[in-house]
Scaffold this motif. Structure first.
Motif, PDB file in Angstrom:
ATOM      1  N   ALA A   9     -31.576  -1.759 -91.746  1.00 37.63           N
ATOM      2  CA  ALA A   9     -31.114  -0.667 -90.888  1.00 37.63           C
ATOM      3  C   ALA A   9     -31.493  -0.901 -89.431  1.00 37.63           C
ATOM      4  N   SER A  10     -32.727  -1.375 -89.187  1.00 39.06           N
ATOM      5  CA  SER A  10     -33.161  -1.612 -87.805  1.00 39.06           C
ATOM      6  C   SER A  10     -32.359  -2.739 -87.163  1.00 39.06           C
ATOM      7  N   ILE A  11     -32.030  -3.775 -87.946  1.00 37.80           N
ATOM      8  CA  ILE A  11     -31.229  -4.879 -87.406  1.00 37.80           C
ATOM      9  C   ILE A  11     -29.826  -4.387 -87.070  1.00 37.80           C
ATOM     10  N   ARG A  12     -29.251  -3.568 -87.945  1.00 41.70           N
ATOM     11  CA  ARG A  12     -27.900  -3.048 -87.691  1.00 41.70           C
ATOM     12  C   ARG A  12     -27.876  -2.197 -86.415  1.00 41.70           C
ATOM     13  N   VAL A  13     -28.849  -1.308 -86.282  1.00 43.80           N
ATOM     14  CA  VAL A  13     -28.889  -0.441 -85.102  1.00 43.80           C
ATOM     15  C   VAL A  13     -29.077  -1.269 -83.835  1.00 43.80           C
ATOM     16  N   ALA A  14     -30.017  -2.228 -83.870  1.00 45.18           N
ATOM     17  CA  ALA A  14     -30.276  -3.056 -82.685  1.00 45.18           C
ATOM     18  C   ALA A  14     -29.070  -3.904 -82.327  1.00 45.18           C
ATOM     19  N   PHE A  15     -28.406  -4.455 -83.334  1.00 44.42           N
ATOM     20  CA  PHE A  15     -27.272  -5.332 -83.050  1.00 44.42           C
ATOM     21  C   PHE A  15     -26.096  -4.545 -82.483  1.00 44.42           C
ATOM     22  N   VAL A  16     -25.789  -3.415 -83.106  1.00 44.26           N
ATOM     23  CA  VAL A  16     -24.611  -2.649 -82.692  1.00 44.26           C
ATOM     24  C   VAL A  16     -24.822  -1.994 -81.328  1.00 44.26           C
ATOM     25  N   THR A  17     -26.025  -1.509 -81.065  1.00 47.80           N
ATOM     26  CA  THR A  17     -26.257  -0.734 -79.836  1.00 47.80           C
ATOM     27  C   THR A  17     -26.718  -1.576 -78.653  1.00 47.80           C
ATOM     28  N   VAL A  18     -27.357  -2.716 -78.897  1.00 44.57           N
ATOM     29  CA  VAL A  18     -27.910  -3.502 -77.782  1.00 44.57           C
ATOM     30  C   VAL A  18     -27.360  -4.924 -77.755  1.00 44.57           C
ATOM     31  N   ILE A  19     -27.563  -5.666 -78.836  1.00 43.68           N
ATOM     32  CA  ILE A  19     -27.243  -7.098 -78.828  1.00 43.68           C
ATOM     33  C   ILE A  19     -25.750  -7.330 -78.639  1.00 43.68           C
ATOM     34  N   TYR A  20     -24.940  -6.673 -79.451  1.00 42.11           N
ATOM     35  CA  TYR A  20     -23.486  -6.913 -79.390  1.00 42.11           C
ATOM     36  C   TYR A  20     -22.900  -6.559 -78.027  1.00 42.11           C
ATOM     37  N   PRO A  21     -23.122  -5.357 -77.495  1.00 43.50           N
ATOM     38  CA  PRO A  21     -22.515  -5.045 -76.180  1.00 43.50           C
ATOM     39  C   PRO A  21     -23.034  -5.927 -75.053  1.00 43.50           C
ATOM     40  N   CYS A  22     -24.340  -6.255 -75.079  1.00 40.29           N
ATOM     41  CA  CYS A  22     -24.893  -7.081 -73.996  1.00 40.29           C
ATOM     42  C   CYS A  22     -24.302  -8.487 -74.013  1.00 40.29           C
ATOM     43  N   LEU A  23     -24.167  -9.077 -75.193  1.00 42.45           N
ATOM     44  CA  LEU A  23     -23.617 -10.425 -75.269  1.00 42.45           C
ATOM     45  C   LEU A  23     -22.129 -10.439 -74.962  1.00 42.45           C
ATOM     46  N   VAL A  24     -21.401  -9.418 -75.400  1.00 43.82           N
ATOM     47  CA  VAL A  24     -19.979  -9.355 -75.061  1.00 43.82           C
ATOM     48  C   VAL A  24     -19.797  -9.247 -73.544  1.00 43.82           C
ATOM     49  N   LEU A  25     -20.613  -8.416 -72.889  1.00 43.48           N
ATOM     50  CA  LEU A  25     -20.552  -8.312 -71.428  1.00 43.48           C
ATOM     51  C   LEU A  25     -20.877  -9.648 -70.769  1.00 43.48           C
ATOM     52  N   GLN A  26     -21.859 -10.369 -71.325  1.00 42.95           N
ATOM     53  CA  GLN A  26     -22.235 -11.658 -70.747  1.00 42.95           C
ATOM     54  C   GLN A  26     -21.094 -12.660 -70.853  1.00 42.95           C
ATOM     55  N   TYR A  27     -20.448 -12.746 -72.020  1.00 38.99           N
ATOM     56  CA  TYR A  27     -19.341 -13.684 -72.183  1.00 38.99           C
ATOM     57  C   TYR A  27     -18.153 -13.280 -71.314  1.00 38.99           C
ATOM     58  N   MET A  28     -17.885 -11.989 -71.202  1.00 38.00           N
ATOM     59  CA  MET A  28     -16.817 -11.523 -70.315  1.00 38.00           C
ATOM     60  C   MET A  28     -17.122 -11.887 -68.867  1.00 38.00           C
TER      61      MET A  28
END
Length: 750
Positions: free
Chosen positions: A260-279
């Motif tokens: 659960a903690s990995i899912r929350v961290a990935f969806v709320t922090v890791i995924y958006p930050c990395l998508v913004l970085q690649y964009m």
């Protein structure tokens, strides 16, 4: 581990002939590929599906394999017992009662040994690729971070960058023996700061360079990308693959966090930050095509370059540390399941369970990391190797997950096929592209995996052949019963612990003792230390005690069970735990015999789990120096005065043994619930413990039969023999005190 962005929008993606397609449409198409790959594999496959296949909170290739072995008979080592299924950690909640015994697929896989061998080879291949990650991740992470210096210090040569990277790597591996718990509190802040930095920099680049980049979120740009680039676009998938290289490590490190903690961290922090970085990188490249090789560091605003460079270097160290720890963990799992030679496993923290350090593996990884860094000296070539290692593990996970859906989750076969086909096609495309880069550095993980896989399979094959030899040559209980309670020799005071890998029956080496030794101990305990395909065995369920032969023979069996994540620490009170467990078993058996037919005459009675928290044995434990009155059982020692003095000297010079709490066992003065027969057996046990404990271990020599094939002779006589001679001895691995060790040689012709 958080995926560390590599310059995949630059050199790795636009490597080769794709260098001729550096226009805005192609860059938009490359980003669209990265976005949808990052969405389908890490987010959809791992975060929402694979993380649900945890093994009591543990993840990784071996966790999936252990789940399969518990729900189907896939293991090649026949040491499973019905009592293992009663462990509280054996079945996942909700899956223990249902059965798919009538499944034709299950019957087929269990019936054919070749299919089970193939499954093991696939798992070993995935494990070897994880070890390859342990070599390549530190190399590419540190080298790519340090290479950022060349953006601001243009005169810095590649040789200097390589030297600095090697110094950082040596320091990283040299500090492994101290453990990570002292600096682990810094890891989370470093990763959070790193993610926020790259997210904000990506947002800045989107606004500053090309806000139209959001249009590339449409998958139509992927179609345009392949229409324009064709075969060259397909070859570029090996570079785009680097955006998802941390996915498998995220699953492997599941034991340190909850799903659960990995899912929350990935969806709320890791995924958006990395998508913004690649964009942001794509937006920057669309206006600065000349900076394609150093796009990540070149896109950082000059005012914040050095702080970001420092955080990037620290993040690279954190990522490397996570993969190194995962490598130690996977080797420990291979060791526990009989697929790796015995190595020293050090528990580095008293407070954090599961933090381990393996010296031999640490220095091997260091040498290989330095060889890769000095040999390639280019992040693009290392990236090719890294991509093959990561996609191979992901592909293995996809196949194992299809079996998990059928046998563990017990879902429809068509659902498993849908999962396999969808993700298999996606990952197959990346795998096919990565294979084309084998000549450009991609051969490295294949060579590493081949070497480690040969070592693992040779060790597992030799271990399995030795176990099968013991199974086929067990001592006949009829022969033991004809010898009588004395076994045809003199029974002297003391406890003899005979170590064996068998969970049932008496090993063949016992006949060597009886026929060659003039005397043997009053109490004999056949001890089997085995690994169960679960991550952890609760200490309360570790001991399994049973009786061998009639009561008068004073022969018992003790099976000590460990999970593949358990660390077998030096248990200086093992002898005391064992005596208490046997005493508890004697009392339990006596109570049951009053209300049912006694199993005294059975050759080998049932095994019972002795729970340490519920002990109620009739023995009284006295700490050394405690003079509280009781009826003690005096015993004469079977050791000479010279041997006793040598043992006292050995214990005095051994700092580990000085920490051992000395206890004595006594029978209470009056206890009406103890019947005479039970009291007599307990008295014999106490007397034997007071006389001393000896550890009896077989020193085996494994040889292939003369009529064996050349390959089998090479594997057994050369490879397995070499590994046995150069790994830790069984007595060291089992923490047996040398002063009390008796070894008897025996040749195995397998």
């Amino acid at each position: 581990m958080t995926p560390i962005p590599k310059p995949m929008m630059g050199g790795s993606t636009f490597y080769g002939r794709l260098h001729d397609f550096q226009d805005e449409e192609t860059i938009f198409g490359a980003f669209s590929l990265i976005f949808w790959t990052f969405t389908m594999i890490p987010l959809l496959k791992y975060v929402f599906i694979v993380l649900s296949a945890d093994d009591n909170g543990e993840g990784g290739t071996f966790a999936l394999y252990s789940l399969l072995c518990r729900h189907a008979k896939f293991s090649l080592l026949p040491n499973q017992q019905a009592a293992d299924e009663e462990l509280s950690t054996y079945y996942r909640p909700g899956y223990a009662s249902r059965s798919i015994a009538l499944s034709p697929l299950k019957r087929f896989l269990e019936k054919h040994k070749k299919t089970r061998t193939a499954l093991l080879l696939v798992v070993l291949f995935g494990a070897c690729m994880v070890i390859g990650d342990g070599v390549l991740t530190p190399a590419i992470s540190v080298l790519s971070s340090v290479s950022g210096l060349q953006v601001r210090a243009e005169g810095l040569s590649n040789a200097v960058v390589v030297i600095i990277s090697c110094i950082v790597l040596v320091g990283l591996f040299a500090l492994q023996h101290r453990g990570t718990h002292r600096v682990a509190f810094l890891f989370a802040p470093i990763v959070i700061i790193w993610l926020l930095c790259i997210g904000l920099i990506g947002l800045y680049n989107i606004i500053h360079w090309n806000p139209r980049i959001y249009l590339a979120l449409s998958p139509s740009y992927i179609i345009k990308f392949f229409k324009v680039t064709g075969k060259d676009g397909w070859l570029s998938l090996g570079g785009i693959l680097l955006c998802i290289t941390g996915s498998e490590a995220m699953f492997a490190d599941l034991g340190h966090f909850t799903a659960a903690s990995i899912r929350v961290a990935f969806v709320t922090v890791i995924y958006p930050c990395l998508v913004l970085q690649y964009m942001g990188q794509a937006a920057y490249l669309s206006k600065n095509v000349s900076s394609v090789r150093t796009s990540f560091y070149a896109s950082i605003p000059q005012a914040v370059f050095w702080p970001v460079f420092l955080v990037a270097t620290l993040a690279a160290v954190v990522a490397s540390q996570a993969v190194i720890s995962a490598t130690f963990s996977i080797v420990k799992q291979c060791l526990a399941l009989g697929c790796f030679p015995r190595v020293k496993v050090v528990h580095t923290s008293r407070w954090i369970y599961g933090q381990i350090y393996i010296p031999e593996i640490n220095w091997i990884l260091l040498v290989l990391c330095l060889a890769v860094t000095i040999g390639f000296r280019d992040t693009t070539l290392i990236g090719n190797a890294y991509g093959i290692a990561c996609i191979a593990v992901m592909f293995v996970t996809t196949w194992l997950m299809a079996l998990i859906i059928i046998f563990v989750w017990q879902k429809n076969v068509f659902l498993a096929l849908s999962f396999l086909i969808f993700f298999g096609i996606v990952e197959g495309g990346y795998l096919s592209s990565s294979i084309m880069k084998v000549p450009q550095g991609g051969w490295a993980p294949l060579v590493l995996a081949s070497v480690f896989m040969a070592i693992m399979y040779a060790w597992h094959y030799g271990t399995r052949r030795k176990y099968l030899f013991d199974m086929q040559n067990k001592v006949s209980m009829k022969w033991i019963l004809t010898l009588g309670p004395s076994l045809g020799i003199v029974r002297v005071p003391g406890i003899g612990l005979i170590y064996t890998e068998l969970v049932t029956g008496v090993p063949a080496i016992f006949s060597h003792f009886v026929t060659n030794l003039p005397a043997f101990h009053q109490v004999l305990v056949f001890v089997c230390v085995k690994s169960v395909p679960v991550p952890y065995v609760p200490p309360d369920e570790r001991y399994l005690i049973g009786r061998i032969g009639p009561r008068a023979y004073r022969m018992y069996r003790c099976i000590v069970r460990y999970g593949y994540k358990d660390v077998q620490k030096d248990d200086y009170n093992f002898e005391d735990h064992l005596v208490m467990s046997i005493a508890e078993f004697i009392q339990m058996e006596a109570e049951e015999s009053r209300s049912s037919i006694s199993c005294d005459g059975s050759p080998e009675g049932r095994m019972a789990v002795i729970r340490t928290s519920e002990r109620r044995s009739g023995l009284v434990v006295r700490v050394a120096g405690d003079e509280t009155p009781g009826v003690s059982i005096s015993a004469r020692s079977s050791k000479s005065e010279t041997l006793q003095s040598l043992q006292s000297l050995y214990e005095h010079e051994s700092p580990n043994l000085t920490r051992r709490k000395r206890v004595r066992f006594e029978l209470p003065q009056s206890s009406p619930q103890i019947d005479p027969q039970m009291r007599e057996e307990l008295a014999a046990l106490v007397e034997a413990k007071e006389a001393g404990v000896a550890y009896v271990l077989g020193h085996s020599y494994i040889k292939a039969r003369k009529n064996s094939t050349f390959i089998k002779k090479f594997v057994i006589n050369v490879a397995y023999s070499f590994l046995r001679k150069n790994c830790r001895g069984p007595s060291v691995a089992l923490n047996i005190p040398h002063i009390s060790l008796i070894e008897v040689g025996m040749i195995y012709y397998v």
